[in-house]
Design an enzyme around this catalytic site. Structure first.
Site, PDB file in Angstrom:
ATOM      1  N   CYS A   1      10.074  -9.474  -0.512  1.00 56.10           N
ATOM      2  CA  CYS A   1      10.073  -8.093  -0.994  1.00 56.10           C
ATOM      3  C   CYS A   1      10.134  -7.162   0.222  1.00 56.10           C
ATOM      4  CB  CYS A   1       8.817  -7.825  -1.817  1.00 56.10           C
ATOM      5  SG  CYS A   1       8.745  -8.844  -3.299  1.00 56.10           S
TER       6      CYS A   1
ATOM      7  N   CYS B   1      -3.614  -3.963  -0.485  1.00 54.31           N
ATOM      8  CA  CYS B   1      -2.469  -4.658  -1.083  1.00 54.31           C
ATOM      9  C   CYS B   1      -1.285  -4.640  -0.138  1.00 54.31           C
ATOM     10  CB  CYS B   1      -1.997  -3.967  -2.344  1.00 54.31           C
ATOM     11  SG  CYS B   1      -3.254  -3.739  -3.537  1.00 54.31           S
TER      12      CYS B   1
ATOM     13  N   CYS C   1       6.634  -5.594   1.743  1.00 55.65           N
ATOM     14  CA  CYS C   1       5.378  -6.343   1.774  1.00 55.65           C
ATOM     15  C   CYS C   1       5.221  -7.157   3.063  1.00 55.65           C
ATOM     16  CB  CYS C   1       5.326  -7.275   0.557  1.00 55.65           C
ATOM     17  SG  CYS C   1       3.828  -8.275   0.486  1.00 55.65           S
TER      18      CYS C   1
ATOM     19  N   CYS D   1       5.248 -16.417   2.500  1.00 55.36           N
ATOM     20  CA  CYS D   1       5.850 -16.165   1.176  1.00 55.36           C
ATOM     21  C   CYS D   1       7.362 -16.077   1.327  1.00 55.36           C
ATOM     22  CB  CYS D   1       5.308 -14.847   0.612  1.00 55.36           C
ATOM     23  SG  CYS D   1       5.927 -14.463  -1.042  1.00 55.36           S
TER      24      CYS D   1
ATOM     25  N   CYS E   1      -9.707 -11.502  -3.903  1.00 53.69           N
ATOM     26  CA  CYS E   1      -8.251 -11.606  -3.911  1.00 53.69           C
ATOM     27  C   CYS E   1      -7.865 -12.821  -3.077  1.00 53.69           C
ATOM     28  CB  CYS E   1      -7.665 -10.318  -3.321  1.00 53.69           C
ATOM     29  SG  CYS E   1      -5.868 -10.348  -3.185  1.00 53.69           S
TER      30      CYS E   1
ATOM     31  N   GLU F   1      -5.412 -15.379   4.549  1.00 53.87           N
ATOM     32  CA  GLU F   1      -6.345 -14.268   4.395  1.00 53.87           C
ATOM     33  C   GLU F   1      -6.824 -14.168   2.950  1.00 53.87           C
ATOM     34  OE1 GLU F   1      -5.374 -11.083   7.784  1.00 53.87           O
ATOM     35  OE2 GLU F   1      -3.922 -11.046   6.153  1.00 53.87           O
TER      36      GLU F   1
HETATM   37  N1  SAH Z   1       3.542 -12.338  -5.174  1.00 52.02           N
HETATM   38  C1  SAH Z   1       2.709 -11.734  -6.148  1.00 52.02           C
HETATM   39  C2  SAH Z   1       1.294 -11.462  -5.693  1.00 52.02           C
HETATM   40  C3  SAH Z   1       1.079 -10.917  -4.310  1.00 52.02           C
HETATM   41  S1  SAH Z   1       1.384  -9.220  -3.988  1.00 52.02           S
HETATM   42  C4  SAH Z   1       3.356 -10.487  -6.681  1.00 52.02           C
HETATM   43  O1  SAH Z   1       4.428 -10.119  -6.214  1.00 52.02           O
HETATM   44  O2  SAH Z   1       2.820  -9.876  -7.598  1.00 52.02           O
HETATM   45  C5  SAH Z   1       0.162  -8.265  -4.839  1.00 52.02           C
HETATM   46  C6  SAH Z   1       0.648  -6.871  -5.163  1.00 52.02           C
HETATM   47  O3  SAH Z   1       0.669  -6.017  -3.977  1.00 52.02           O
HETATM   48  C7  SAH Z   1       2.054  -6.847  -5.719  1.00 52.02           C
HETATM   49  O4  SAH Z   1       2.152  -5.943  -6.773  1.00 52.02           O
HETATM   50  C8  SAH Z   1       2.833  -6.364  -4.516  1.00 52.02           C
HETATM   51  O5  SAH Z   1       4.088  -5.870  -4.863  1.00 52.02           O
HETATM   52  C9  SAH Z   1       1.901  -5.324  -3.957  1.00 52.02           C
HETATM   53  N2  SAH Z   1       2.238  -4.878  -2.603  1.00 52.02           N
HETATM   54  C10 SAH Z   1       3.017  -5.509  -1.699  1.00 52.02           C
HETATM   55  N3  SAH Z   1       3.118  -4.792  -0.563  1.00 52.02           N
HETATM   56  C11 SAH Z   1       2.383  -3.690  -0.760  1.00 52.02           C
HETATM   57  C12 SAH Z   1       2.048  -2.574   0.058  1.00 52.02           C
HETATM   58  N4  SAH Z   1       2.485  -2.492   1.294  1.00 52.02           N
HETATM   59  N5  SAH Z   1       1.249  -1.610  -0.460  1.00 52.02           N
HETATM   60  C13 SAH Z   1       0.740  -1.736  -1.710  1.00 52.02           C
HETATM   61  N6  SAH Z   1       0.999  -2.775  -2.524  1.00 52.02           N
HETATM   62  C14 SAH Z   1       1.814  -3.741  -2.060  1.00 52.02           C
END
Ligand code: SAH
Length: 346
Positions: free
Chosen positions: A120, A337, A123, A116, A109, A96
Site C-alpha cells: 500500500c 496505525c 503504509c 508485508c 495490536c 512490533e
Molecule cells: N493489512 C491489514 C492490517 C494492517 S494495517 C490491512 O490492510 O487492513 C492496519 C490499518 O492501518 C489499515 O487500515 C491500514 O490501511 C492503516 N494504515 C496504514 N498506514 C497508515 C498510516 N500511515 N496512517 C494511518 N493508518 C494507516
C-alpha cells in the site's frame, strides 16, 4: 532445552489439539486443561512451576516443549500510555506489537507477518517485503509477552499490526481460536478484530468460521481508479467484489463490517469523495472508521486537518452512514496505525 532441538511450541495449540498431542505422546487428554491453566491463567513461565503434573509429564515437557515468551528488544512508552514493543524471534527477525489503553480495556495490536507484500502506497509496514508468516504460537506469544511486560490483562486484540492477516489465514484463525479458549485467555470473539486490505476469497472463508470475531476492511477510497492508485491489491480484488463479499459476510454472520478510511489531504478527503463513499456502501450493515493519516517519512502524503475531517464525517452522517473518527494513540513513539515497520537490523 538446547538450541537446535526440535521442540513443540505449546502456545500454538488449541485446547483440543493439546489434548490430542498429549494422547499421542502417551499422556492423558485432561493434562491439556491443566497445562492450559498453568500457561494462561496462572501464567507459569516454566514447566517446573506446574506442580500438579506428574514428574514424567513435566520431564517430557522440559525436553520437548516450549512456552517461551518473545525476546523484548525494545519497550517504549508513549506520553498517552501506549506501549510499543520490538520483539525478537528465534531466527533473528523482529516484529512490533502495540498495547493501548482504551476506555473499555487494554487493546493489543498484533503483527501477523514479518514485513508485508501488499505494497500500500501510504503504509510503512510495506516498505520491506514479507520475510515470513508468523506462527500461531508467535501470535499468542505477543499477547503473553505484552501482558507480562506491562503487568496487565489484554482484553481486546486487533490484528492490525504489520502484515496482511488474510495472507496468513490459517495461522491467524488458529490464533483466534487459542486466545478465545474459555480455559485460556478467554478473550471474547467480539473483542477480537481482524483487518484486511480486501482479499475477497478469504473474506468469504472468514464468514464461515465458527468463531465470530469482527471484520474490518481497509477501504481508503470510494472508486477503483483512486483505490488502485493507493492500494495495488485493488487490481486483483476491485471494490465491487469487496462489497459483494461484505454482503455475503453480513448474510452469514449478521455482524456489522467496519470500513477503515484513511484521510489523506487532497487525495481522498473531499465532500465529493464522502458522497461517493456513501453511495458505495449504502444498504450494507457497515460503519466507517475515519483514520487520521500518520506521517511516514518515505511518503509525501499529508494528514487531513481536523476541520476537514469533521466535515467529511458530518457529510457521511448526513447521508445516513454511521461513522467514527479514530482517536490517535502512540504517535510520539511511531506506534500509530501504519507506522510499524521492519527494523533495519532485522
Ligand atoms: N493489512 C491489514 C492490517 C494492517 S494495517 C490491512 O490492510 O487492513 C492496519 C490499518 O492501518 C489499515 O487500515 C491500514 O490501511 C492503516 N494504515 C496504514 N498506514 C497508515 C498510516 N500511515 N496512517 C494511518 N493508518 C494507516
Amino acid at each position: 532445552m538446547k538450541l537446535g532441538d526440535t521442540v513443540t511450541d505449546l502456545l500454538g495449540f488449541t485446547l483440543a489439539e493439546m489434548g490430542d498431542y498429549f494422547l499421542s505422546q502417551g499422556f492423558k487428554k485432561f493434562n491439556a486443561a491443566q497445562v492450559f491453566d498453568w500457561i494462561y491463567v496462572k501464567k507459569a513461565r516454566s514447566f517446573d512451576q506446574m506442580t500438579n503434573l506428574s514428574k514424567d509429564l513435566r520431564q517430557f515437557l522440559e525436553n520437548n516443549g516450549s512456552i517461551d515468551r518473545l525476546d523484548i528488544k525494545q519497550h517504549q512508552i508513549s506520553s498517552d500510555g501506549t506501549r510499543k514493543f520490538l520483539f525478537g524471534l528465534p531466527d533473528g527477525v523482529s516484529i512490533e506489537t502495540v498495547l493501548m489503553i482504551q476506555d473499555y480495556g487494554m487493546s493489543l495490536c498484533v503483527s501477523s507477518q514479518v514485513g508485508c507484500n501488499m505494497g500500500c502506497s501510504f503504509c510503512a509496514s510495506g516498505l520491506k517485503k514479507k520475510q515470513r508468516d508468523l506462527t500461531p504460537g508467535e501470535l499468542v506469544a505477543q499477547v503473553l509477552t505484552a501482558e507480562d511486560a506491562a503487568l496487565t490483562k489484554v482484553t481486546h486484540v486487533v490484528v492490525m499490526g504489520t502484515g496482511e492477516p488474510f495472507d496468513n489465514y490459517d495461522n491467524v484463525i488458529r490464533f483466534i481460536r487459542i486466545i478465545n479458549e474459555a480455559k485460556g485467555l478467554a478473550i471474547g470473539q467480539r473483542h477480537i478484530t481482524v483487518s484486511t486490505c480486501g482479499i475477497v476469497p478469504r473474506i468469504l472463508q472468514y464468514a464461515e468460521e465458527p468463531i465470530r470475531s469482527n471484520l474490518a476492511i481497509s477501504l481508503h477510497a470510494p472508486n477503483d481508479e483512486l483505490r488502485t492508485r493507493l492500494m495495488k491489491i485493488n487490481k486483483r480484488y476491485p471494490l465491487a467484489e469487496i462489497i459483494d463479499a461484505c454482503r455475503v459476510y453480513f448474510e452469514k454472520t449478521s455482524r456489522r463490517v467496519t470500513f477503515e478510511y484513511l484521510l489523506l489531504e487532497g487525495v481522498n478527503d473531499t465532500l465529493a469523495h464522502a458522497d461517493e463513499l456513501s453511495d458505495l456502501i449504502r444498504g450494507l450493515n457497515a460503519y466507517v472508521n475515519l483514520i487520521p493519516y500518520n506521517r511516514v517519512r518515505e511518503f509525501a502524503y499529508e494528514r487531513t486537518d481536523m476541520t476537514r475531517a469533521m466535515a467529511f464525517f458530518d457529510r457521511l452522517m448526513k447521508r445516513g452512514i454511521a461513522a467514527t473518527l479514530r482517536k490517535e494513540q502512540g504517535g510520539d513513539i511511531d506506534a500509530a496505525c501504519g507506522q510499524l515497520r521492519l527494523k533495519a537490523d532485522s
